[in-house]
Design an enzyme around this catalytic site. Sequence first.
Site, PDB file in Angstrom:
ATOM      1  N   ASP A 606      32.350  14.520  21.396  1.00 15.34           N
ATOM      2  CA  ASP A 606      33.310  13.411  21.342  1.00 15.34           C
ATOM      3  C   ASP A 606      33.947  13.287  19.964  1.00 15.34           C
ATOM      4  OD1 ASP A 606      32.965  12.425  23.958  1.00 15.34           O
ATOM      5  OD2 ASP A 606      31.128  11.376  23.375  1.00 15.34           O
ATOM      6  N   CYS A 650      40.226   8.840  22.237  1.00 15.05           N
ATOM      7  CA  CYS A 650      40.758   7.631  22.877  1.00 15.05           C
ATOM      8  C   CYS A 650      41.391   6.653  21.892  1.00 15.05           C
ATOM      9  CB  CYS A 650      39.659   6.919  23.643  1.00 15.05           C
ATOM     10  SG  CYS A 650      38.148   6.681  22.719  1.00 15.05           S
ATOM     11  N   HIS A 701      38.346  -0.670  29.916  1.00 13.45           N
ATOM     12  CA  HIS A 701      38.142  -1.964  29.248  1.00 13.45           C
ATOM     13  C   HIS A 701      38.350  -3.124  30.185  1.00 13.45           C
ATOM     14  CE1 HIS A 701      38.778   0.597  25.751  1.00 13.45           C
ATOM     15  NE2 HIS A 701      37.901  -0.213  25.213  1.00 13.45           N
TER      16      HIS A 701
END
Length: 762
Positions: A606, A650, A701
């Site tokens: 990541d 992201c 979210h």
Amino acid sequence: MTKPITHIAGYPRMGARRELKFALEKYWSGQLQKAELETQGRQLREQHWLEQAKAGLDFVSVGDFAFYDQILNLSQLLGVIPPRFHTTDQEDDLDTYFRMARGRAPCGQPAAACEMTKWFDSNYHYLVPEFQPQQLFNLNAQRLLAEVSEAQVLGYRPKVTLVGPLTYLWLGKPQGEFSALELLPALLPVYAQLLQKLADQGVDWVQLDEPILALDLPQEWKQAFETAYNQLQAVTINKLVAVYFGGLQDNLGLAVNLPVAGLHLDLVRAPEELEQVLDRLPGYKILSAGVVDGRNIWRADLAALKANLESARERLGERLWLAPSCSLLHLPQDLAQEDQLDPQIRAWLSFARQKLDELALLAKALDDGDAVETTSVWIEQQAAVKSRQTSALIHSPQVAARLAAITPADLKRPAAYALRAAVQKQALNLPLFPTTSIGSFPQTPEIRKTRRDYKQGQITDDTYRQVMQEEIAQAVREQEALELDVLVHGEAERNDMVEYFGEQLEGYAFTRFGWVQSYGSRCVKPPIIYGDVARSQPMTVEWSRYAQSLTAKPMKGMLTGPLTCMQWAFIRDDQPREVTCKQIALALRDEVQDLQAAGIGVIQIDEPAFREGLPLRQADWAGYLRWAVDSFRLSASVAEEATQIHTHMCYSEFNDIIEAIADLDADVITIETSRSNMELLDAFEDFEYPNEIGPGVYDIHSPNIPEVDWMVQLMQKAAEKIPAERLWVNPDCGLKTRQWAEVRPALAAMVAAARQLRRDYL
Ligand code: GLN
Ligand code: ZN
């Protein structure tokens, strides 16, 4: 001459024990009344002002409190409410505010939340203002004015901090083909009204943050600064224009000459600008010297700061003010709570509250050095700084030797993507539009409790392992039932994606309460990298191997990349970021090798902070991107052809660095783009992304369940730019903050979307 005025541009607002977080989450789930939430907010403000006053600062900071985000506060204050949040009924402002932030609130209709993105080069996320063509602005300042009175009633002198008009427009997104700058004439009168109201209420200083003055600005934006501040001159209130996160460079002349009462500089990031500014600052202006580091936790070398500021003090006299470099929002609140840190390391640190004391002490020392430098506080401060410079805890010869031995071959996969892709296709046997998730699954109260109990020694290693293995097994069953293609183990054992690795690496220290707001109620607890980083044993292999043993489907190993480990920690200021990053990269390289040896065929590294590490000035980009890409490749390149390397990013702007992202040479990237409606794809107009990509199809979210058709449409849009054979279907980020009741239907819908796509594209 009196001692220099001291002030701050903002204080952490969560509370030393994250009181605000807990209150917000209770309010959102209906367990707390609005009035109780407001009371909690007020108590925190009072507490934070008290800390500033006690330290001896000349102002208290107002305008830095927010229930979610200070930019969202400003949008509401200026009446910038996107039409989808308008209501006909008498909805409370606070619930409109939460709907903009999260898509829903206890009252009012759900709607797609506003886009969220990173605040300059920090890991704080703000909510992006949305501008309609002919956007109107309307002042709605009651909340801010009430906070000003709260401070005044308590007997404090408030300095109000707001983001200035140009930075506000710059940060927003026009919904259509126009420039945000066109809105300036409509916006300025509302700022003027606001300033007037503050002046009427007895506020004498307003800080207008214009951090975009540290960026490369187009000519018309530079000009707009002059227009804007000339116009705001009509309101008689002292304005302090604040620039932080970088130097002014080509904007220096512009900034020093703005018709305002003062200028604040970030002298931690750009110490070299002090002299130039001193030479050019008009005689009527104060200079606020941002000398105490607002972005890092090291104790300040006050003797060195004092020496650097002496000539400024001589030249400016009382026109020299002192401040941290930027808002203290980016720091944990109080070191005093940290009773479990190694005392030697603890002595090197300073959190927000301690920075206030450092600031006050520096002001005293500049005023009367002889008196201050013999005090025990000063002597102790300087001894701590010295001890860090010379400590044996910091340097490891082995780490240095390994770093020096890196060769270009260490940065290259054994075969090119096209070849690897063919081998991987065989090995993994995946359908078109393969589905996967980003790694984490809901962190249930039971999971958190188990980790806490384990940490506190209340359960044995064996019990802990059993419970976590059961969680993994559960996650595997869920994913098999959903028929996802590439599975994950769910990350139940991880409190945080960076802390988890740091805890197992050398050179790291951890706090108990060192929380920093990331967005809304979400806080992160950045580790502290104080010394050379090294890995002494595998960190994730046992969990991944177990997870893989439960399924015939590929199980993704899950690592946090070197840039993210670095960016989301407080790092050393005694060596370049590049060195710290490569040390971490070597540790992760060993982990990739061990995972692969354990039979894990897909490994995700990541890098959500890849973009965040990018310097603010374009002239510095190439240098950063070179070592950033090298660091990632250093970690990934031990992977054999058949091992599929994923990465994930992201909540940042990716379009302008897409070539560097491609240069990482990850086989697959899963990337967030759903909140911005696949805007990422614009980057592929003139750049052909060479490898596989999973553009996130729904926003994790929001608790809302995504619709199948919506996701299919997004993927169709993606397939116009990228061949369908290279597309993956996945959410836009990890699911740890969600609940299973939301995750199950959301992933089921996502899998259904992938099935439909397979039918359409076969
Ligand atoms: N693997 C991490 C997760 O799923 C990634 C989180 C992130 O990108 N911030 O939680
Ligand atoms: Zn993410």
